[in-house]
Design an enzyme around this catalytic site. Structure first.
Site, PDB file in Angstrom:
ATOM      1  CG  ASN A   7       3.757   0.864  -4.785  1.00 50.98           C
ATOM      2  OD1 ASN A   7       3.206   0.892  -3.676  1.00 50.98           O
ATOM      3  ND2 ASN A   7       4.844   0.148  -5.012  1.00 50.98           N
ATOM      4  CD1 TRP A   8       0.041   6.435  -3.820  1.00 56.65           C
ATOM      5  CD2 TRP A   8      -1.616   6.315  -2.303  1.00 56.65           C
ATOM      6  NE1 TRP A   8      -1.056   7.096  -4.328  1.00 56.65           N
ATOM      7  CE2 TRP A   8      -2.083   7.042  -3.427  1.00 56.65           C
ATOM      8  CE3 TRP A   8      -2.484   6.120  -1.230  1.00 56.65           C
ATOM      9  CZ2 TRP A   8      -3.376   7.557  -3.494  1.00 56.65           C
ATOM     10  CZ3 TRP A   8      -3.771   6.639  -1.299  1.00 56.65           C
ATOM     11  CH2 TRP A   8      -4.201   7.352  -2.421  1.00 56.65           C
ATOM     12  CE  LYS A   9       7.685   2.383  -4.347  1.00 55.04           C
ATOM     13  NZ  LYS A   9       9.057   2.257  -4.759  1.00 55.04           N
ATOM     14  CG  HIS A  92       7.420  -3.451  -5.370  1.00 50.63           C
ATOM     15  ND1 HIS A  92       8.581  -2.975  -4.807  1.00 50.63           N
ATOM     16  CD2 HIS A  92       6.980  -2.482  -6.219  1.00 50.63           C
ATOM     17  CE1 HIS A  92       8.829  -1.761  -5.300  1.00 50.63           C
ATOM     18  NE2 HIS A  92       7.862  -1.446  -6.151  1.00 50.63           N
ATOM     19  CD  GLU A  94      10.216  -0.426  -2.755  1.00 51.50           C
ATOM     20  OE1 GLU A  94       9.064  -0.296  -2.337  1.00 51.50           O
ATOM     21  OE2 GLU A  94      10.736   0.368  -3.581  1.00 51.50           O
ATOM     22  CD  GLU A 163       7.997  -1.162 -10.289  1.00 47.92           C
ATOM     23  OE1 GLU A 163       7.605   0.004 -10.345  1.00 47.92           O
ATOM     24  OE2 GLU A 163       8.004  -1.815  -9.225  1.00 47.92           O
ATOM     25  N   GLY A 169      13.028   4.855  -7.304  1.00 51.38           N
ATOM     26  CA  GLY A 169      13.269   5.854  -6.249  1.00 51.38           C
ATOM     27  C   GLY A 169      14.625   6.527  -6.341  1.00 51.38           C
ATOM     28  CB  SER A 205      12.827   7.319 -11.674  1.00 49.92           C
ATOM     29  OG  SER A 205      13.584   6.970 -10.527  1.00 49.92           O
ATOM     30  N   GLY A 226       5.755   5.299  -8.160  1.00 52.68           N
ATOM     31  CA  GLY A 226       5.898   5.373  -6.704  1.00 52.68           C
ATOM     32  C   GLY A 226       5.823   6.820  -6.240  1.00 52.68           C
ATOM     33  N   GLY A 227       6.977   7.395  -5.929  1.00 54.70           N
ATOM     34  CA  GLY A 227       7.070   8.723  -5.331  1.00 54.70           C
ATOM     35  C   GLY A 227       6.158   9.777  -5.958  1.00 54.70           C
TER      36      GLY A 227
HETATM   37  P1  13P Z   1       9.427   5.330  -7.949  1.00 55.65           P
HETATM   38  O1  13P Z   1       8.430   5.837  -8.976  1.00 55.65           O
HETATM   39  O2  13P Z   1       9.423   6.100  -6.685  1.00 55.65           O
HETATM   40  O3  13P Z   1      10.782   5.157  -8.563  1.00 55.65           O
HETATM   41  O4  13P Z   1       8.941   3.859  -7.540  1.00 55.65           O
HETATM   42  C1  13P Z   1       8.667   2.933  -8.532  1.00 55.65           C
HETATM   43  C2  13P Z   1       8.023   1.759  -7.908  1.00 55.65           C
HETATM   44  O5  13P Z   1       8.660   1.011  -7.194  1.00 55.65           O
HETATM   45  C3  13P Z   1       6.607   1.553  -8.145  1.00 55.65           C
HETATM   46  O6  13P Z   1       6.200   0.316  -7.694  1.00 55.65           O
END
Ligand code: 13P
Length: 246
Positions: A7-9, A92, A94, A163, A169, A205, A226-227
């Protein structure tokens, strides 16, 4: 099958997303791994084209619940399907907590995905507040109930990603034992609504250092990253760690 979903957000610009996709064109993916990337909405179609001849799947980070019409700013599951996307993240945290998406909206989006043949990756998870107030199970059970109650689901038509919001994050890892307990609860809840096969992922994470501690668990079908998925080197290290653990 082990799912590695990236997930590149909104971490990458359009150009950065294309550059990363180009680098991924030559990466070999084991047969039992599904690698999926979820770029931002502007970048998605071009990434799909770049990865057309690879095994890498491309998904949307979000979709509208309505198929077409006067919905300024929205992109439907039908449009996503038209350009060849396979998956969409739905609910998600977010989207839930920054953009005020309710369980009702999440459910409508799941149905919209089903209507157009997109596999929804439904994200669920408790917040720090839920945890502190002892509402962890309540939150999870409610999110699953609202997503699945009365829904007709076929095998692998829907994926769930657990999640915990406090682990996203933050670098605060959810201990594998904790993941086992939560996934056991989640599977039991899913079972009360459907007998269909529902892959269950973990996210929060996840990186090259800890990915194996999650994917080696029988109850974990993959990870949503994510990150660590937004840089070629860290994504490749993560994939390498998965491969080495086989
Ligand atoms: P991180 O891996 O940056 O914690 O993000 C997780 C996430 O929200 C994937 O959708």
């Amino acid at each position: 099958m082990t799912y590695i979903f990236a997930n590149w957000k909104m971490y990458l610009t359009h150009k950065e997303g294309l550059a990363l996709a180009r680098k991924l064109q030559t990466v070999s993916i084991p047969d039992d791994v599904t690698l999926g990337v979820f770029p931002n909405m502007i970048t998605t179609a071009a990434v799909k084209e770049l990865l057309e001849d690879t095994a890498i799947q491309v998904g949307a980070q979000n979709l509208a619940w309505t198929p077409a019409g006067a919905y300024t700013g929205a992109v439907s599951a039908f449009i996503a399907k038209e350009i060849g996307l396979s998956y969409a993240l739905v609910g998600h945290s977010e989207r839930r907590y920054i953009f005020a998406e309710t369980n009702t909206v999440v459910r409508k989006k799941i149905e919209a995905c089903f209507d157009s043949g997109i596999t929804p990756v439904v994200c669920i998870g408790e917040t720090t507040k839920d945890l502190e107030e002892g509402n962890r199970e309540y939150r999870i059970k409610k999110q699953i109930m609202k997503a699945l109650e009365g829904l007709s689901v076929k095998d692998n038509q829907l994926i769930i990603a657990y999640e915990p919001v406090w682990a996203i994050g933050t670098g605060k890892q959810c201990a594998p034992q904790d993941v086992i307990e939560m996934h056991t609860l989640i599977r039991k809840e899913i079972k009360s609504y459907t007998d269909a096969e529902v892959p269950l992922l973990y996210g929060g994470s996840v990186d090259a250092q800890n990915v194996v501690s999650y994917i080696k668990l029988d109850c974990v079908d993959g990870v949503l990253v994510g990150g660590a998925s937004t840089h070629y080197d860290s994504l490749i290290s993560l994939l390498g760690a998965v491969q080495e653990s086989r």
